[in-house]
Scaffold this active site. Structure first.
Site, PDB file in Angstrom:
ATOM      1  N   SER A  68       0.828  -1.221   0.000  1.00  0.00           N
ATOM      2  CA  SER A  68       0.000   0.000   0.000  1.00  0.00           C
ATOM      3  C   SER A  68       0.854   1.260   0.000  1.00  0.00           C
ATOM      4  O   SER A  68       1.897   1.329   0.654  1.00  0.00           O
ATOM      5  CB  SER A  68      -0.893   0.003   1.242  1.00  0.00           C
ATOM      6  OG  SER A  68      -1.432   1.283   1.457  1.00  0.00           O
ATOM      7  N   TYR A  94      -1.673   5.917  -4.654  1.00  0.00           N
ATOM      8  CA  TYR A  94      -2.688   6.969  -4.576  1.00  0.00           C
ATOM      9  C   TYR A  94      -2.107   8.188  -5.267  1.00  0.00           C
ATOM     10  O   TYR A  94      -0.923   8.498  -5.084  1.00  0.00           O
ATOM     11  CB  TYR A  94      -3.001   7.328  -3.121  1.00  0.00           C
ATOM     12  CG  TYR A  94      -3.963   6.373  -2.451  1.00  0.00           C
ATOM     13  CD1 TYR A  94      -5.194   6.095  -3.017  1.00  0.00           C
ATOM     14  CD2 TYR A  94      -3.638   5.753  -1.247  1.00  0.00           C
ATOM     15  CE1 TYR A  94      -6.082   5.221  -2.418  1.00  0.00           C
ATOM     16  CE2 TYR A  94      -4.522   4.882  -0.640  1.00  0.00           C
ATOM     17  CZ  TYR A  94      -5.744   4.620  -1.229  1.00  0.00           C
ATOM     18  OH  TYR A  94      -6.618   3.756  -0.631  1.00  0.00           O
ATOM     19  N   THR A 111      -5.080   2.896  -7.607  1.00  0.00           N
ATOM     20  CA  THR A 111      -6.413   2.799  -6.994  1.00  0.00           C
ATOM     21  C   THR A 111      -7.276   3.942  -7.516  1.00  0.00           C
ATOM     22  O   THR A 111      -6.934   5.115  -7.356  1.00  0.00           O
ATOM     23  CB  THR A 111      -6.287   2.837  -5.460  1.00  0.00           C
ATOM     24  OG1 THR A 111      -5.508   1.702  -5.059  1.00  0.00           O
ATOM     25  CG2 THR A 111      -7.648   2.773  -4.781  1.00  0.00           C
ATOM     26  N   LYS A 115      -7.270  -0.485 -10.061  1.00  0.00           N
ATOM     27  CA  LYS A 115      -7.984  -1.166  -8.964  1.00  0.00           C
ATOM     28  C   LYS A 115      -9.183  -0.332  -8.527  1.00  0.00           C
ATOM     29  O   LYS A 115      -9.023   0.837  -8.155  1.00  0.00           O
ATOM     30  CB  LYS A 115      -7.025  -1.343  -7.778  1.00  0.00           C
ATOM     31  CG  LYS A 115      -7.689  -1.831  -6.488  1.00  0.00           C
ATOM     32  CD  LYS A 115      -6.649  -2.086  -5.411  1.00  0.00           C
ATOM     33  CE  LYS A 115      -7.255  -2.607  -4.127  1.00  0.00           C
ATOM     34  NZ  LYS A 115      -7.832  -1.577  -3.283  1.00  0.00           N
ATOM     35  N   HIS A 136     -12.997  -1.530  -2.809  1.00  0.00           N
ATOM     36  CA  HIS A 136     -12.156  -1.078  -1.704  1.00  0.00           C
ATOM     37  C   HIS A 136     -12.599  -1.723  -0.384  1.00  0.00           C
ATOM     38  O   HIS A 136     -12.598  -1.087   0.675  1.00  0.00           O
ATOM     39  CB  HIS A 136     -12.227   0.453  -1.604  1.00  0.00           C
ATOM     40  CG  HIS A 136     -10.978   1.091  -1.074  1.00  0.00           C
ATOM     41  ND1 HIS A 136     -10.121   1.820  -1.853  1.00  0.00           N
ATOM     42  CD2 HIS A 136     -10.444   1.142   0.172  1.00  0.00           C
ATOM     43  CE1 HIS A 136      -9.128   2.286  -1.113  1.00  0.00           C
ATOM     44  NE2 HIS A 136      -9.303   1.876   0.118  1.00  0.00           N
TER      45      HIS A 136
HETATM   46  C1  LIG Z   1      -7.632  -1.663   6.748  1.00  0.00           C
HETATM   47  C2  LIG Z   1      -7.687  -1.518   5.261  1.00  0.00           C
HETATM   48  C3  LIG Z   1      -6.824  -0.626   4.637  1.00  0.00           C
HETATM   49  C4  LIG Z   1      -6.848  -0.504   3.246  1.00  0.00           C
HETATM   50  N1  LIG Z   1      -5.943   0.313   2.646  1.00  0.00           N
HETATM   51  C5  LIG Z   1      -5.907   0.359   1.301  1.00  0.00           C
HETATM   52  C6  LIG Z   1      -4.901   1.127   0.654  1.00  0.00           C
HETATM   53  O1  LIG Z   1      -4.044   1.724   1.280  1.00  0.00           O
HETATM   54  N2  LIG Z   1      -4.938   1.160  -0.703  1.00  0.00           N
HETATM   55  C7  LIG Z   1      -5.877   0.482  -1.443  1.00  0.00           C
HETATM   56  O2  LIG Z   1      -5.875   0.545  -2.679  1.00  0.00           O
HETATM   57  N3  LIG Z   1      -6.813  -0.271  -0.839  1.00  0.00           N
HETATM   58  C8  LIG Z   1      -6.843  -0.348   0.499  1.00  0.00           C
HETATM   59  N4  LIG Z   1      -7.767  -1.145   1.096  1.00  0.00           N
HETATM   60  C9  LIG Z   1      -8.668  -1.984   0.267  1.00  0.00           C
HETATM   61  C10 LIG Z   1      -8.016  -3.341  -0.054  1.00  0.00           C
HETATM   62  O3  LIG Z   1      -6.979  -3.204  -0.973  1.00  0.00           O
HETATM   63  C11 LIG Z   1      -9.017  -4.333  -0.639  1.00  0.00           C
HETATM   64  O4  LIG Z   1      -9.660  -3.745  -1.733  1.00  0.00           O
HETATM   65  C12 LIG Z   1     -10.043  -4.833   0.355  1.00  0.00           C
HETATM   66  O5  LIG Z   1      -9.503  -4.957   1.645  1.00  0.00           O
HETATM   67  C13 LIG Z   1     -10.591  -6.173  -0.096  1.00  0.00           C
HETATM   68  O6  LIG Z   1     -11.611  -6.596   0.734  1.00  0.00           O
HETATM   69  P1  LIG Z   1     -11.405  -7.647   1.944  1.00  0.00           P
HETATM   70  O7  LIG Z   1     -10.802  -6.862   3.058  1.00  0.00           O
HETATM   71  O8  LIG Z   1     -12.802  -8.075   2.225  1.00  0.00           O
HETATM   72  O9  LIG Z   1     -10.498  -8.740   1.457  1.00  0.00           O
HETATM   73  C14 LIG Z   1      -7.782  -1.259   2.486  1.00  0.00           C
HETATM   74  C15 LIG Z   1      -8.648  -2.140   3.123  1.00  0.00           C
HETATM   75  C16 LIG Z   1      -8.591  -2.282   4.497  1.00  0.00           C
HETATM   76  C17 LIG Z   1      -9.520  -3.267   5.153  1.00  0.00           C
HETATM   77  C1  LIG Z   2      -6.989   6.200   2.463  1.00  0.00           C
HETATM   78  C2  LIG Z   2      -5.838   5.383   2.944  1.00  0.00           C
HETATM   79  C3  LIG Z   2      -4.874   6.162   3.781  1.00  0.00           C
HETATM   80  C4  LIG Z   2      -6.148   4.061   3.555  1.00  0.00           C
HETATM   81  C5  LIG Z   2      -7.196   3.278   2.846  1.00  0.00           C
HETATM   82  O1  LIG Z   2      -7.192   3.089   1.661  1.00  0.00           O
HETATM   83  C6  LIG Z   2      -8.273   2.692   3.601  1.00  0.00           C
HETATM   84  O2  LIG Z   2      -8.313   2.853   4.822  1.00  0.00           O
HETATM   85  O3  LIG Z   2      -9.175   2.085   3.004  1.00  0.00           O
END
Ligand SMILES: Cc1cc2nc3c(=O)[nH]c(=O)nc-3n(C[C@H](O)[C@H](O)[C@H](O)COP(=O)(O)O)c2cc1C
Ligand SMILES: CC(C)CC(=O)C(=O)O
Length: 398
Positions: free
Chosen positions: A140, A163, A189, A263, A287
């Site tokens: 990430s 990002y 993303t 994504k 997401h």
């Molecule tokens: C705690 C958390 C932080 C995340 N941070 C990012 C991130 O920094 N960048 C991003 O593209 N997606 C982020 N996501 C989305 C994940 O890449 C992904 O799309 C998602 O977690 C998939 O669903 P799942 O948690 O049910 O497997 C985040 C998701 C969670 C739960």
């Molecule tokens: C916006 C980011 C700092 C983290 C993220 O993608 C998330 O928390 O879903």
């Protein structure tokens, strides 16, 4: 702190050591060793006990009514399997490849920010877990650890999630750093021009630690959140560029020679545009239901995107994958691979690197079992005919 809490749950002497004869038949891989969690749900329970509420809610939560959050999982439950029998399944091969990079199974690690919320080793532990499982981790942009630390932690294939910040120079610098550190692709993303409304974070006045890579590159207001509410929301408002548009894919292509995957696509229209824009892959994602509530469950959107892309580029999916049968369903509906987000985070929170690794291994073992019981010896043998969707059932009634 987390380990102290966790030790009370599991016993401090417990530790997961890889089996000397790895494989689906080992007791450990089947999760039958004393007290080890046997599925993702049990890891989630341990994570909830181990983490401060503010962090658990941040990881687990979704946007607004959390309709899509529930649907991401529930929609998998509405897809049934159509097993084929009397096929020799004594040898199952789950391996696959993405953009020419081999993986031991079609289960990848999704980019999730701030792993030090779960474990002091942060993304270094996650990267080692992914490497041990021979899979690709997407790091990430909001990682706690610096990109250099993760790159040097182990020998693995890694993609870098991006990002696009208002400060384009910060995003561009990190793309160049990723490229020079041997990351193999950029995952842009596209579903987060602004942050979704995560009400648990607002209520908890969520404090989001400044991402490791960003600290040196830009000065951020340390007092974010002084007026209450979620500091993450304010951090996102300060940094993310809401003007992000298709022309920025061109900009990104102009600053890197790495392949770019998009994504956060859930419609055929955008999938076609992604291919036209030169994306090397499309990731069907909402997401983890943290952005737009009432967006479709990703497994429900997958087939529409797969049809629109028509084999031009690989399609991945994430969101709600909690079982090997979910992975199987995604493959049957045309995904090249799945990515898992929260399950790995839960493993990390519960048991550090060993937990993250065990989560991926459990999902792999479950997939292997699903393939065997459906009569599929390789991922190529998993076909559309192996699943029955809601749509199929409705069409059958007409
Ligand atoms: C705690 C958390 C932080 C995340 N941070 C990012 C991130 O920094 N960048 C991003 O593209 N997606 C982020 N996501 C989305 C994940 O890449 C992904 O799309 C998602 O977690 C998939 O669903 P799942 O948690 O049910 O497997 C985040 C998701 C969670 C739960
Ligand atoms: C916006 C980011 C700092 C983290 C993220 O993608 C998330 O928390 O879903």
């Amino acid at each position: 702190m987390y380990f102290t809490r966790f030790s009370a749950i599991l016993g401090s002497s417990q530790s997961f050591t890889p089996s000397s004869s790895p494989g689906p038949k080992s007791l450990e891989a089947r999760g039958m060793e004393d007290n080890l969690p046997v599925n993702v749900r049990e890891y989630q329970e341990l994570a909830e006990k181990a983490l401060p509420k503010m962090y658990y809610d941040y990881i687990n939560g979704g946007a607004e009514d959390e309709h899509t959050l529930r649907e991401n999982i529930a929609a998998y439950g509405r897809i049934l399997l159509r097993p084929r029998v009397l096929i020799d399944v004594s040898k199952i091969n789950m391996s696959t490849s993405l953009l020419g990079y081999d993986m031991s199974s079609p289960i990848m690690v999704a980019p999730t920010g701030a792993h030090k919320l779960a474990n002091p080793e942060g993304e270094v532990a996650t990267a080692r877990a992914a490497a041990a499982c021979n899979t690709i981790m997407v790091l990430s942009f909001a990682s706690s650890c610096k990109i250099e630390e993760v790159a040097s932690s182990c020998n693995a294939i890694r993609f870098y999630q991006l990002y696009v910040y208002k400060r384009r120079d910060v995003s561009a610098t990190l793309v160049r750093r990723a490229e020079s550190l041997g990351f193999k692709a950029i995952v842009l993303t596209v579903d987060t021009p602004v942050l979704g409304r995560r009400e648990a974070d607002i209520r908890n006045k969520m404090i989001f630690p400044q991402p490791g890579n960003v600290v040196d590159l830009m000065s951020l207001d340390n007092d974010l959140g002084a007026e209450g509410g979620s500091k993450l929301e304010q951090f996102a408002r300060e940094t993310l560029d809401p003007s992000l548009s298709w022309k920025d894919v061109e900009w990104l292509k102009s600053i890197t020679s790495l392949p770019i995957l998009l994504k956060g696509i859930v419609t055929a229209e955008d999938a076609r545009k992604a291919v036209e824009a030169g994306a090397a892959g499309v990731i069907v994602s909402n997401h983890g239901a943290r952005q737009l509530d009432y967006a479709p469950a990703t497994i429900s959107a997958l087939e529409e995107v797969v049809k629109a892309v028509a084999g031009a580029v690989p399609v991945l999916v994430d969101g709600g994958v909690r079982r090997g049968t979910d992975v199987f369903k995604a493959l049957a509906l045309g995904a090249k691979a799945v990515m898992v987000g929260r399950p790995v985070f839960f493993g990390l929170a519960a048991r550090g690197e060993a937990g993250a690794r065990h989560v991926i291994e459990m999902l792999k073992n479950e997939l292997e079992l699903a393939m065997a019981l459906c009569g599929c010896r390789s991922v190529a043998e998993v076909t559309r005919a192996h699943v029955l969707t809601e749509g199929d059932r409705i069409r059958a009634l007409l």
